[in-house]
Scaffold this motif. Structure first.
Motif, PDB file in Angstrom:
ATOM      1  N   ILE A  93       0.834  -1.201   0.000  1.00  5.16           N
ATOM      2  CA  ILE A  93       0.000   0.000   0.000  1.00  5.16           C
ATOM      3  C   ILE A  93       0.866   1.247   0.000  1.00  5.16           C
ATOM      4  CG2 ILE A  93      -1.719   1.300   1.303  1.00  5.16           C
ATOM      5  CD1 ILE A  93      -2.749  -1.367   2.351  1.00  5.16           C
ATOM      6  N   ALA A  94       1.849   1.299   0.908  1.00  8.19           N
ATOM      7  CA  ALA A  94       2.713   2.482   1.003  1.00  8.19           C
ATOM      8  C   ALA A  94       4.006   2.076   1.682  1.00  8.19           C
ATOM      9  CB  ALA A  94       2.030   3.604   1.788  1.00  8.19           C
ATOM     10  N   SER A  95       5.019   2.895   1.430  1.00  8.15           N
ATOM     11  CA  SER A  95       6.299   2.655   2.078  1.00  8.15           C
ATOM     12  C   SER A  95       7.063   3.964   2.179  1.00  8.15           C
ATOM     13  CB  SER A  95       7.123   1.618   1.312  1.00  8.15           C
ATOM     14  OG  SER A  95       7.621   2.175   0.110  1.00  8.15           O
ATOM     15  N   SER A  96       8.098   3.971   2.969  1.00  7.41           N
ATOM     16  CA  SER A  96       8.909   5.177   3.123  1.00  7.41           C
ATOM     17  C   SER A  96       9.690   5.503   1.861  1.00  7.41           C
ATOM     18  CB  SER A  96       9.879   5.010   4.299  1.00  7.41           C
ATOM     19  OG  SER A  96      10.723   3.890   4.073  1.00  7.41           O
ATOM     20  N   THR A  97       9.808   4.536   0.929  1.00  8.40           N
ATOM     21  CA  THR A  97      10.530   4.785  -0.325  1.00  8.40           C
ATOM     22  C   THR A  97       9.607   5.247  -1.439  1.00  8.40           C
ATOM     23  OG1 THR A  97      10.281   2.451  -0.948  1.00  8.40           O
ATOM     24  CG2 THR A  97      12.272   3.078   0.286  1.00  8.40           C
ATOM     25  N   ASP A  98       8.276   5.273  -1.223  1.00 10.64           N
ATOM     26  CA  ASP A  98       7.297   5.698  -2.231  1.00 10.64           C
ATOM     27  C   ASP A  98       6.626   6.967  -1.745  1.00 10.64           C
ATOM     28  OD1 ASP A  98       5.506   5.979  -4.232  1.00 10.64           O
ATOM     29  OD2 ASP A  98       4.414   4.095  -3.836  1.00 10.64           O
ATOM     30  N   GLN A  99       6.762   8.045  -2.456  1.00  8.55           N
ATOM     31  CA  GLN A  99       6.174   9.326  -2.034  1.00  8.55           C
ATOM     32  C   GLN A  99       4.709   9.433  -2.443  1.00  8.55           C
ATOM     33  OE1 GLN A  99       7.782  11.434  -0.146  1.00  8.55           O
ATOM     34  NE2 GLN A  99       9.619  10.121  -0.202  1.00  8.55           N
ATOM     35  N   ARG A 100       4.103   8.370  -3.086  1.00  8.79           N
ATOM     36  CA  ARG A 100       2.712   8.430  -3.531  1.00  8.79           C
ATOM     37  C   ARG A 100       1.929   7.305  -2.887  1.00  8.79           C
ATOM     38  NH1 ARG A 100       3.249   7.733  -9.685  1.00  8.79           N
ATOM     39  NH2 ARG A 100       4.757   6.227  -8.920  1.00  8.79           N
ATOM     40  N   PRO A 101       1.601   7.415  -1.617  1.00  8.23           N
ATOM     41  CA  PRO A 101       0.799   6.390  -0.964  1.00  8.23           C
ATOM     42  C   PRO A 101      -0.532   6.228  -1.686  1.00  8.23           C
ATOM     43  CG  PRO A 101       1.714   7.888   0.629  1.00  8.23           C
ATOM     44  CD  PRO A 101       1.932   8.502  -0.710  1.00  8.23           C
TER      45      PRO A 101
END
Length: 452
Positions: A93-101
């Motif tokens: 769903i989201a991660s600290s490496t993806d700026q587009r949750p």
């Protein structure tokens, strides 16, 4: 490893090994405790991050973009090992490496496969390789949001735990090694101090053997007091046995030698040729008796403890007695005997030898008797001179023969010089006679010296 032969060496080696083991165990315990503490601090930080993310997901699932606010230090540093990731039923769903949750139903995958899903509501730390090929400390949390199971994975670089350990170890290990070295040195000092009474007891026994003391001091540590008492009892018993042996030898000498000497004098005064055979037999008996008495007396003198008798006090004592005996003759006495001079001779034997020599000198002196003593190597040489008529060189052997008398007008039995010579020889010394500087006779008595 072979243990040293000395008590001090054994105690020191055992203490050093024990201290080394104790320091090693202490270092391991401290580092293990610090690792546990550091790991606990990192786990608390990761749990706080995971719980905050779970709270946002529970509060508003319609806006997953709010998770972007959690991309903050240290989770904002790429490939640092500080990461978090949320996985849903359909994938990440989201991660600290993806700026587009994205939402829970967004089919777009994030980079990398989804991590394994742990059981519900269970947090499990585990290590694994991050994209940067460095070890990670990982914690995963299973949460339920609107009936859907989500997994929150939070990681930290393993060096966040190991670096503080190395920093502390770089300071702690030298300190512990230094402390161990100080303890080892202190142990060496304690061992030497603890064994010092044994060395002092050894020196006390050396003094007893050298004749400088008659017993060892009983003022010892509690553990050594029984040993000192037993040693003193043994020394006292040996001294008493020596006294009894000497007394028996003296009684035997008096009981045998004197009658034989009188018999020899009688036979010498018999008509020519009438007692020759008997006189030869008596002299043979006398030689054998002297030989065995000398051996018996030497055995009695060879005790476990040597003696150290000061010469000066005994010279003064003998001169005081002879001065009163010959007071009417007006003899003058001169003496030159150092007060610190010691001989390895029993006191009673020294008195007997000095008495014989000085008594002979007083008997034949016309007005002056002198005595001096000096050291020659390991021996003490005592020289007695008088200003009497002296002896011719041919008369000296007769003067040293038992019962030999050159002056029948002077009281005596002719045994003084022979007895003195025998006593001196028993102690390893000797006696010589020569002309004196006072125009009389000089008798030199050589006795073994003793260190002062």
């Amino acid at each position: 490893m072979r243990m040293p032969s000395s008590l001090a060496g054994r105690l020191s080696v055992m203490s050093a090994v024990s201290i080394g083991c104790a320091v090693l165990v202490a270092a391991l315990i401290v580092l293990a405790t610090l690792q546990r503490f550091t790991t606990g601090q990192i786990d608390q930080r990761l749990e706080a991050q995971a719980f905050a993310i779970a709270a946002v997901l529970r509060s508003d699932l319609s806006e997953p973009g709010r998770l972007g606010g959690f991309i903050a230090p240290p989770f904002d540093r790429p490939r640092s090992g500080w990461t978090w990731r949320v996985d849903g039923p359909s994938g990440p769903i989201a991660s600290s490496t993806d700026q587009r949750p994205r939402g829970l139903d967004d089919p777009r995958p994030l980079d990398g496969p989804s991590p394994p899903r742990p059981p519900r509501d269970e947090a499990e730390p585990r290590n694994g390789p991050p994209p940067s090929d460095r070890a990670l400390h990982t914690r995963q949390f299973a949460v339920t949001v609107d009936g859907r199971n989500l997994t929150i994975t939070v990681t930290a670089p393993a060096r966040a735990i190991t670096d503080p350990l190395w920093d502390v170890a770089s300071v702690l290990l030298p300190v512990l090694l230094g402390l161990g070295l100080v303890l080892v040195l202190a142990t060496f000092g304690v061992v030497r101090l603890g064994l010092k009474p044994l060395g002092q007891l050894t020196l006390a026994l050396s003094d007893v053997r050298a004749g400088r003391a008659s017993s060892v001091p009983q003022d010892q540590p509690k553990e050594l007091t029984p040993l000192a008492q037993e040693l003193n009892r043994l020394l006292n018993e040996n001294a008493q046995n020596l006294v009894r042996a000497r007394q028996h030898v003296a009684n035997l000498a008096h009981g045998l030698k004197t009658p034989l000497a009188d018999l020899a004098l009688t036979l010498r005064g018999a008509p020519a040729g009438s007692g020759t055979d008997a006189l030869a037999l008596v002299e043979r008996m006398d030689r054998r008796i002297r030989h065995h008495l000398a051996r018996a007396r030497a055995a009695a003198l060879d005790g476990p403890a040597a003696v150290a008798t000061p010469v000066a006090p005994h010279v003064e004592g003998v001169l005081d007695v002879l001065g009163r005996i010959h007071a009417d003759r007006g003899l003058s006495f001169s003496r030159d005997v150092p007060a610190s001079m010691l001989v390895a001779v029993e006191a009673q034997d020294l008195d007997e030898m000095l008495g014989n020599l000085l008594d002979n000198a007083c008997r034949y002196a016309t007005g002056r008797v002198s005595i001096c003593a000096g050291r020659e190597g390991a021996d003490i040489l005592i020289r007695v001179e008088d200003d009497g008529p002296g002896l011719a060189p041919g008369e000296i052997p007769q003067a040293l023969a038992p019962g030999g008398r050159l002056d029948e007008m002077t009281p005596g039995h002719g045994f003084g010089l022979p007895i003195t010579r025998e006593l001196a020889e028993l102690y390893g010394g000797g006696l010589t006679i020569e002309a004196a500087g006072l125009s009389g006779l000089a008798v030199s008595l050589r006795l073994p010296g003793q260190a002062s």
